[in-house]
Motif scaffolding. Sequence first.
Motif, PDB file in Angstrom:
ATOM      1  N   UNK A 118       0.821  -1.202   0.000  1.00  0.00           N
ATOM      2  CA  UNK A 118       0.000   0.000   0.000  1.00  0.00           C
ATOM      3  C   UNK A 118       0.854   1.249   0.000  1.00  0.00           C
ATOM      4  N   UNK A 119       0.229   2.423   0.025  1.00  0.00           N
ATOM      5  CA  UNK A 119       0.982   3.682   0.009  1.00  0.00           C
ATOM      6  C   UNK A 119       1.952   3.780   1.180  1.00  0.00           C
ATOM      7  N   UNK A 120       3.103   4.364   0.923  1.00  0.00           N
ATOM      8  CA  UNK A 120       4.128   4.516   1.955  1.00  0.00           C
ATOM      9  C   UNK A 120       4.998   5.716   1.615  1.00  0.00           C
ATOM     10  N   UNK A 121       5.706   6.218   2.623  1.00  0.00           N
ATOM     11  CA  UNK A 121       6.540   7.410   2.467  1.00  0.00           C
ATOM     12  C   UNK A 121       7.857   7.199   3.196  1.00  0.00           C
ATOM     13  N   UNK A 122       8.948   7.578   2.565  1.00  0.00           N
ATOM     14  CA  UNK A 122      10.275   7.545   3.163  1.00  0.00           C
ATOM     15  C   UNK A 122      10.729   8.962   3.466  1.00  0.00           C
ATOM     16  N   UNK A 123      11.455   9.129   4.573  1.00  0.00           N
ATOM     17  CA  UNK A 123      12.005  10.443   4.918  1.00  0.00           C
ATOM     18  C   UNK A 123      13.377  10.276   5.538  1.00  0.00           C
ATOM     19  N   UNK A 124      14.309  11.119   5.109  1.00  0.00           N
ATOM     20  CA  UNK A 124      15.697  11.069   5.572  1.00  0.00           C
ATOM     21  C   UNK A 124      16.114  12.446   6.069  1.00  0.00           C
ATOM     22  N   UNK A 125      16.648  12.502   7.290  1.00  0.00           N
ATOM     23  CA  UNK A 125      17.120  13.761   7.865  1.00  0.00           C
ATOM     24  C   UNK A 125      18.607  13.916   7.555  1.00  0.00           C
ATOM     25  N   UNK A 126      18.942  15.009   6.887  1.00  0.00           N
ATOM     26  CA  UNK A 126      20.296  15.240   6.393  1.00  0.00           C
ATOM     27  C   UNK A 126      20.914  16.419   7.131  1.00  0.00           C
ATOM     28  N   UNK A 127      22.097  16.221   7.692  1.00  0.00           N
ATOM     29  CA  UNK A 127      22.860  17.321   8.296  1.00  0.00           C
ATOM     30  C   UNK A 127      23.744  17.934   7.223  1.00  0.00           C
ATOM     31  N   UNK A 128      23.564  19.221   6.950  1.00  0.00           N
ATOM     32  CA  UNK A 128      24.289  19.906   5.882  1.00  0.00           C
ATOM     33  C   UNK A 128      25.498  20.681   6.381  1.00  0.00           C
ATOM     34  N   UNK A 129      25.652  20.741   7.690  1.00  0.00           N
ATOM     35  CA  UNK A 129      26.738  21.532   8.261  1.00  0.00           C
ATOM     36  C   UNK A 129      26.186  22.727   9.016  1.00  0.00           C
ATOM     37  N   UNK A 130      26.822  23.054  10.125  1.00  0.00           N
ATOM     38  CA  UNK A 130      26.289  24.128  10.964  1.00  0.00           C
ATOM     39  C   UNK A 130      24.910  23.747  11.454  1.00  0.00           C
ATOM     40  N   UNK A 131      24.001  24.701  11.408  1.00  0.00           N
ATOM     41  CA  UNK A 131      22.634  24.440  11.850  1.00  0.00           C
ATOM     42  C   UNK A 131      21.681  24.240  10.672  1.00  0.00           C
ATOM     43  N   UNK A 160      19.773  21.887   8.082  1.00  0.00           N
ATOM     44  CA  UNK A 160      19.306  20.517   7.929  1.00  0.00           C
ATOM     45  C   UNK A 160      18.323  20.451   6.767  1.00  0.00           C
ATOM     46  N   UNK A 161      18.205  19.279   6.199  1.00  0.00           N
ATOM     47  CA  UNK A 161      17.315  19.043   5.065  1.00  0.00           C
ATOM     48  C   UNK A 161      16.565  17.736   5.311  1.00  0.00           C
ATOM     49  N   UNK A 162      15.318  17.695   4.881  1.00  0.00           N
ATOM     50  CA  UNK A 162      14.558  16.458   4.920  1.00  0.00           C
ATOM     51  C   UNK A 162      14.273  16.035   3.483  1.00  0.00           C
ATOM     52  N   UNK A 163      14.745  14.846   3.123  1.00  0.00           N
ATOM     53  CA  UNK A 163      14.523  14.299   1.793  1.00  0.00           C
ATOM     54  C   UNK A 163      13.376  13.290   1.893  1.00  0.00           C
ATOM     55  N   UNK A 164      12.345  13.475   1.079  1.00  0.00           N
ATOM     56  CA  UNK A 164      11.109  12.701   1.207  1.00  0.00           C
ATOM     57  C   UNK A 164      10.750  12.081  -0.136  1.00  0.00           C
ATOM     58  N   UNK A 165      10.344  10.821  -0.087  1.00  0.00           N
ATOM     59  CA  UNK A 165       9.860  10.131  -1.283  1.00  0.00           C
ATOM     60  C   UNK A 165       8.554   9.426  -0.967  1.00  0.00           C
ATOM     61  N   UNK A 166       7.541   9.679  -1.782  1.00  0.00           N
ATOM     62  CA  UNK A 166       6.276   8.941  -1.677  1.00  0.00           C
ATOM     63  C   UNK A 166       6.258   7.827  -2.710  1.00  0.00           C
ATOM     64  N   UNK A 167       5.491   6.802  -2.411  1.00  0.00           N
ATOM     65  CA  UNK A 167       5.344   5.692  -3.339  1.00  0.00           C
ATOM     66  C   UNK A 167       4.460   4.634  -2.728  1.00  0.00           C
ATOM     67  N   UNK A 168       4.775   3.376  -3.017  1.00  0.00           N
ATOM     68  CA  UNK A 168       3.977   2.290  -2.473  1.00  0.00           C
ATOM     69  C   UNK A 168       4.856   1.078  -2.198  1.00  0.00           C
ATOM     70  N   UNK A 169       4.475   0.342  -1.165  1.00  0.00           N
ATOM     71  CA  UNK A 169       5.042  -0.983  -0.945  1.00  0.00           C
ATOM     72  C   UNK A 169       4.276  -1.940  -1.843  1.00  0.00           C
ATOM     73  N   UNK A 170       4.998  -2.609  -2.733  1.00  0.00           N
ATOM     74  CA  UNK A 170       4.324  -3.480  -3.688  1.00  0.00           C
ATOM     75  C   UNK A 170       4.188  -4.890  -3.113  1.00  0.00           C
ATOM     76  N   UNK A 171       3.268  -5.638  -3.656  1.00  0.00           N
ATOM     77  CA  UNK A 171       3.046  -7.028  -3.242  1.00  0.00           C
ATOM     78  C   UNK A 171       4.014  -7.909  -4.014  1.00  0.00           C
ATOM     79  N   UNK A 172       5.273  -7.853  -3.619  1.00  0.00           N
ATOM     80  CA  UNK A 172       6.338  -8.552  -4.334  1.00  0.00           C
ATOM     81  C   UNK A 172       6.444 -10.003  -3.866  1.00  0.00           C
ATOM     82  N   UNK A 173       7.102 -10.848  -4.642  1.00  0.00           N
ATOM     83  CA  UNK A 173       7.289 -12.240  -4.222  1.00  0.00           C
ATOM     84  C   UNK A 173       8.076 -12.332  -2.918  1.00  0.00           C
ATOM     85  N   UNK A 174       7.805 -13.372  -2.165  1.00  0.00           N
ATOM     86  CA  UNK A 174       8.487 -13.602  -0.898  1.00  0.00           C
ATOM     87  C   UNK A 174       9.943 -13.963  -1.156  1.00  0.00           C
ATOM     88  N   UNK A 175      10.807 -13.562  -0.218  1.00  0.00           N
ATOM     89  CA  UNK A 175      12.229 -13.909  -0.251  1.00  0.00           C
ATOM     90  C   UNK A 175      12.506 -14.826   0.943  1.00  0.00           C
TER      91      UNK A 175
END
Length: 478
Positions: A391-404, A406-421
């Motif tokens: 189903x729908x899902x979102x990733x977010x990464x907190x990035x330290x750029x130096x000093x004070x 900061x950046x948040x990198x965000x990606x939306x998408x979906x977790x797919x019903x992929x084959x089992x591993x």
Amino acid sequence: MTVPTPPATEHPPVRARAPRVGLLGIMQPLYDDMIPGITEHQAAYAARVAERLSGVAEWTVAPPVRGRADAEEAIRGFEAAGLDGVLVVMLTYGPSLRVTRALARTHLPLALANIQPDPAVSPSWDMDDMTYNQGIHGAQDTANAMVRAGLPFEVLTGEWQSPEFAARVDRWARAARAVTALRGLRVGVFGYPMNGMGDARVDETALLRRLGPEVHVIAPGALHRTMADLPEQAVRDLMAWEDGALEVDGRLSEEEREDHARMQLGIERLLEESGCGAYSTHFDAIGEDGRFARLPMAAASTLMAQGYGFAGEGDVLAASIVYAGHQLAGDGHFTEMYAMDFPSDSILMSHMGEGNWRVAREDEPIRLVKRPLGIGGLGDPPTIVFRYRPGPATLASLVALGGEEFRLVVAEGEVIDAPELPSLEMPYGQFRPETGVRACMDAWLRAGGTHHMVMNTGARAQDWRVLCELSGIEYVRV
């Protein structure tokens, strides 16, 4: 300890307490002689707004602000009550200079609600109705003052009785709760961070000044002593909960399970005693200590499911953003990108063995397994294994750029019903970015997105955008 028991067929997110918000209604005494009783009339309107929005937050409604002293007293009251944010509502036009200092000095996240009592202009309106509904130019005056003061704030224009407006206030209120929680967060670090891992390194004083998280180092020896001091009944209670909630691998010995349970309960006790809402462990810090038999893999999974932020390898940035993910959406899950799968246009997501089982799919059991692991040089760590819920899902990464910065990198998408591993004895799933693997990864890498991140179920990019607006950090969607 109270361990949350998942329902038989689903694993709902842990809901943080409702956001607590102050409503600051602004007007002025100018209209008292023209419309006797206008203050009481508009105070009732403010109360109706709060009642209408009671499903998204707990409200504290201040008396109508009619001057600078009123505004400063109301804000002091909101701060003393420990609220998460302030929603500014124009009850009539109110000159901005009467509230500028109060808004500029508060640490509470702000939103300006550009609303009015009646949704439409009517031929029946008289001057009283014009006055009741003239908040828009007060909002303009106040917003101008906030911009000139350099204040971060959200703007919410809409019909206050509509579901759409309630949804926008809900998003802001949850973001305000997350920002306020981050400002009071302590992150416990057991031992030391992973040597050589650069994207997790941050100036701790800059992180504290800018976003609020404080790093609290916990010696592995404290964990060892705490494990030994735990009451036997607490250990038995946790193991009994696992027997009922998880599919437990019969190969796990009593000794392995008891040792794991003691590690989990010991970590939790130390976090409670030190006031930490998030933590991080590094396998070398545990493995090289010499007093531990295994790594606390399953502990991280259930503690995340209880609402703690977590990250591996001493990563304070990721632990903080997982905690924020809990506050924002209720199911923050620590993960990383393992490999790209170009045929399905997705990315295999996992980590060494830690994951929030609140994001598990409902049609498969959550398993506690005996799992060989060479990393750390210790015995087999009991590990909670599941696949992510499609189903729908979102990733977010907190990035330290130096000093004070900061950046948040965000990606939306979906977790797919992929084959089992079948051979992958870790929590895992495959995430398909909405922009595709190639474009998403190009943009992620250009933005400096880290290799540790939080995943939340649902489309959460706009939630993260508001959090960035309120905390004054850069938002990059890829």
